[in-house]
Every structure is written in structure tokens, then in C-alpha cells.
Write a protein that holds these residues in place. Structure first.
Motif, PDB file in Angstrom:
ATOM      1  N   LYS A   1       0.831  -1.200   0.000  1.00 31.82           N
ATOM      2  CA  LYS A   1       0.000   0.000   0.000  1.00 31.82           C
ATOM      3  C   LYS A   1       0.871   1.257   0.000  1.00 31.82           C
ATOM      4  N   ALA A   2       1.911   1.267   0.820  1.00 27.96           N
ATOM      5  CA  ALA A   2       2.815   2.427   0.880  1.00 27.96           C
ATOM      6  C   ALA A   2       3.503   2.654  -0.465  1.00 27.96           C
ATOM      7  N   LEU A   3       3.951   1.576  -1.094  1.00 24.51           N
ATOM      8  CA  LEU A   3       4.596   1.696  -2.404  1.00 24.51           C
ATOM      9  C   LEU A   3       3.612   2.155  -3.469  1.00 24.51           C
ATOM     10  N   ALA A   4       2.393   1.634  -3.414  1.00 28.88           N
ATOM     11  CA  ALA A   4       1.368   2.041  -4.379  1.00 28.88           C
ATOM     12  C   ALA A   4       1.040   3.522  -4.234  1.00 28.88           C
ATOM     13  N   GLU A   5       0.926   3.988  -3.007  1.00 26.50           N
ATOM     14  CA  GLU A   5       0.661   5.411  -2.777  1.00 26.50           C
ATOM     15  C   GLU A   5       1.819   6.269  -3.283  1.00 26.50           C
ATOM     16  N   MET A   6       3.052   5.816  -3.061  1.00 25.23           N
ATOM     17  CA  MET A   6       4.227   6.537  -3.543  1.00 25.23           C
ATOM     18  C   MET A   6       4.216   6.603  -5.066  1.00 25.23           C
ATOM     19  N   LEU A   7       3.910   5.512  -5.708  1.00 26.49           N
ATOM     20  CA  LEU A   7       3.886   5.481  -7.174  1.00 26.49           C
ATOM     21  C   LEU A   7       2.756   6.331  -7.734  1.00 26.49           C
TER      22      LEU A   7
END
Length: 157
Positions: A142-148
Motif C-alpha cells: 500500500k505504501a509503495l502504491a501510494e508513492m507510485l
């Protein structure tokens, strides 16, 4: 100091912490720093969290390495936290040279993924980030998806 070698491949060499520390000194230590290396492959070298810290400190000052391959090293979340600090630290330190980072199969969990995501929000030089075969978990993903989602499209897909 050698000024012609641009690629260093040390795959499958058990560097451990001491070997990684010596290599880090060459990449960004207080002595003679190599400024011509552009591609460093340290995959499967048994680099652990302490070694990752040494490497991160060196890469904070290194201005030549564009590709860093660390796949299949047991970095865990602690090592990822150190590397994340180099990629985009909360203290404003950001490596602006790295373009390609491989962290496949490095035992990175959700905590490490969150550190990485926070760092990558500040980093605009990394275009390719490989994270296959880690256990990022729901929160890390989720954190990586939000960053992307907010990355302004600077990653390769």
C-alpha cells in the motif's frame, strides 16, 4: 585510484560486513574515492544490515554509481531502512545519481517497504526499482502504491 573501470561485478562473493565496509570506503569513504564506477553488482554477497549501513553511508556521497544491484542479500527491514535513508533521507540527504536499484529477494518486509516508499517520494533520479521476491505485505504494498501514485511518473514500468 583506477580511473578506467566503470563496472564492478562481485556477485556470489561472500563479502559479509567487513568486505562491504572495505568496498564502501572505496565508493565513498574518507580516503581515495573512486569516481568512475557507474555499475556495481553486489548480488548474492551475503550483505547484511550492518553492511547495508556502510554501503548507504558511502552512497550518500558517491556521485558516479548509476546502477546498484543488491539482490539476494539478507538486508531485512533494518538494512532497507539504511538504504532508504540514502535514497531520500528525512534529513534532506538524497542520492541524485542512482537510476537503477535492484533489491530482489532481500527479505524486505512491510516496515522496510514503508521506509523505501517514504524515501522514494523525495528521490527523482531512480527510474527503475526492482523488488521481486520480498515479503512486502499489505501495508508495504500500500505504501509503495501510494508513492507510485504521486511519483510524477518518473519510474520505468
Amino acid at each position: 585510484v583506477n580511473t578506467s573501470v566503470k563496472t564492478l561485478k562481485l556477485r556470489y562473493n561472500p563479502l559479509l560486513d567487513e568486505g562491504t565496509k572495505a568496498l564502501a570506503e572505496m565508493l565513498g569513504g574518507s580516503g581515495a574515492i573512486n569516481t568512475t564506477l557507474e555499475h556495481v553488482d553486489l548480488s548474492v554477497c551475503n550483505i547484511q544490515p550492518v553492511g547495508a549501513k556502510h554501503l548507504a553511508q558511502a552512497m550518500n556521497v558517491n556521485t558516479s554509481v548509476k546502477t546498484l544491484k543488491l539482490s539476494s542479500n539478507p538486508l531485512h527491514d533494518e538494512g532497507m531502512k539504511a538504504l532508504a535513508g540514502m535514497l531520500g533521507g528525512s534529513d534532506g540527504t538524497v542520492n541524485t545519481t542512482l537510476e537503477h536499484v535492484e533489491l530482489e529477494e532481500c527479505k524486505i518486509g512491510s516496515v522496510g517497504a514503508k521506509h523505501l516508499a517514504q524515501a522514494m517520494c523525495m528521490n527523482t533520479s531512480v527510474k527503475t526499482l526492482q523488488l521481486r521476491y520480498n515479503n512486502l505485505g499489505d501495508e508495504g504494498a500500500k505504501a509503495l502504491a501510494e508513492m507510485l501514485g504521486g511519483s510524477s511518473g518518473h519510474f520505468n514500468t
